[in-house]
Design a protein around this motif. Sequence first.
Motif, PDB file in Angstrom:
ATOM      1  N   LYS A  74       0.809  -1.223   0.000  1.00  0.00           N
ATOM      2  CA  LYS A  74       0.000   0.000   0.000  1.00  0.00           C
ATOM      3  C   LYS A  74       0.843   1.273   0.000  1.00  0.00           C
ATOM      4  O   LYS A  74       0.311   2.362  -0.100  1.00  0.00           O
ATOM      5  CB  LYS A  74      -0.944   0.007   1.220  1.00  0.00           C
ATOM      6  N   GLU A  75       2.150   1.129   0.112  1.00  0.00           N
ATOM      7  CA  GLU A  75       3.026   2.295   0.160  1.00  0.00           C
ATOM      8  C   GLU A  75       3.535   2.710  -1.215  1.00  0.00           C
ATOM      9  O   GLU A  75       4.187   3.738  -1.329  1.00  0.00           O
ATOM     10  CB  GLU A  75       4.222   2.004   1.074  1.00  0.00           C
ATOM     11  N   LEU A  80       2.542   6.193  -2.454  1.00  0.00           N
ATOM     12  CA  LEU A  80       3.255   7.202  -1.669  1.00  0.00           C
ATOM     13  C   LEU A  80       4.702   7.285  -2.132  1.00  0.00           C
ATOM     14  O   LEU A  80       5.240   8.380  -2.315  1.00  0.00           O
ATOM     15  CB  LEU A  80       3.185   6.855  -0.179  1.00  0.00           C
ATOM     16  N   GLU A 102       1.725  12.613   4.803  1.00  0.00           N
ATOM     17  CA  GLU A 102       1.860  11.251   4.277  1.00  0.00           C
ATOM     18  C   GLU A 102       0.529  10.523   4.151  1.00  0.00           C
ATOM     19  O   GLU A 102       0.317   9.789   3.188  1.00  0.00           O
ATOM     20  CB  GLU A 102       2.851  10.438   5.121  1.00  0.00           C
ATOM     21  N   GLU A 103      -0.360  10.712   5.087  1.00  0.00           N
ATOM     22  CA  GLU A 103      -1.651  10.023   5.016  1.00  0.00           C
ATOM     23  C   GLU A 103      -2.431  10.452   3.774  1.00  0.00           C
ATOM     24  O   GLU A 103      -2.946   9.616   3.026  1.00  0.00           O
ATOM     25  CB  GLU A 103      -2.461  10.300   6.280  1.00  0.00           C
ATOM     26  N   ARG A 157      -0.513   9.324   0.596  1.00  0.00           N
ATOM     27  CA  ARG A 157      -0.685   7.877   0.432  1.00  0.00           C
ATOM     28  C   ARG A 157      -2.058   7.594  -0.203  1.00  0.00           C
ATOM     29  O   ARG A 157      -2.164   6.795  -1.130  1.00  0.00           O
ATOM     30  CB  ARG A 157      -0.572   7.161   1.779  1.00  0.00           C
ATOM     31  N   ASN A 205      -2.614   5.901  -3.746  1.00  0.00           N
ATOM     32  CA  ASN A 205      -3.416   4.683  -3.915  1.00  0.00           C
ATOM     33  C   ASN A 205      -4.467   4.866  -5.004  1.00  0.00           C
ATOM     34  O   ASN A 205      -4.737   3.930  -5.768  1.00  0.00           O
ATOM     35  CB  ASN A 205      -4.060   4.268  -2.600  1.00  0.00           C
TER      36      ASN A 205
END
Length: 178
Positions: free
Chosen positions: A44-45, A48, A80-81, A84, A88
Amino acid sequence: MGTVCSLYSKVDITDNKQIKYFLSPDEYKLVKSSWKMFNKKKDKEIGLWIFNRFFQMHPEFKKLFTEQMMVEDNDLKVNEEKLRHHGNIVMEGLGAAVESLDDSVFLSNVLVTMGESHARHNVKPEMVILLWPAIRDAFNGCLGSDFTSQMATAWEHVFEYMATKFKEGLRKESKHAR
């Protein structure tokens, strides 16, 4: 392997060519199979990571990502949230593009619409192509030696097609905004 810019300059962005004009049947198979490999290995990174890599190469574009940035000590810092989440969405879009390679009319319409929405965030046509190296590096990092030069070229052609349609949307929206 040529660069996207050199390959892209050969494409007439005003024509209505579909994906089959950008991608050979062998490249189509490589894109499909590599996406399956990528999905098995990715986490999932990765989205990001792509945008962090993009900002390393082009820090001047951080200012366009107002929803994914925060000001700290008079400097733009990545939230970052939120980045990310955006990354995604981009990765899901890539997956949808791969799934829609057989229906380039649908894919074209989606990409043009995405371009239109990005025009509202001051994205310019010449900026779109600059994301490719970060995406390529992510594929290379994730797939390692499985990411062959032929596979890289096939993905480059997919990205050229996507960028062409995305830019079409950017230009279309810019004309409406005037």
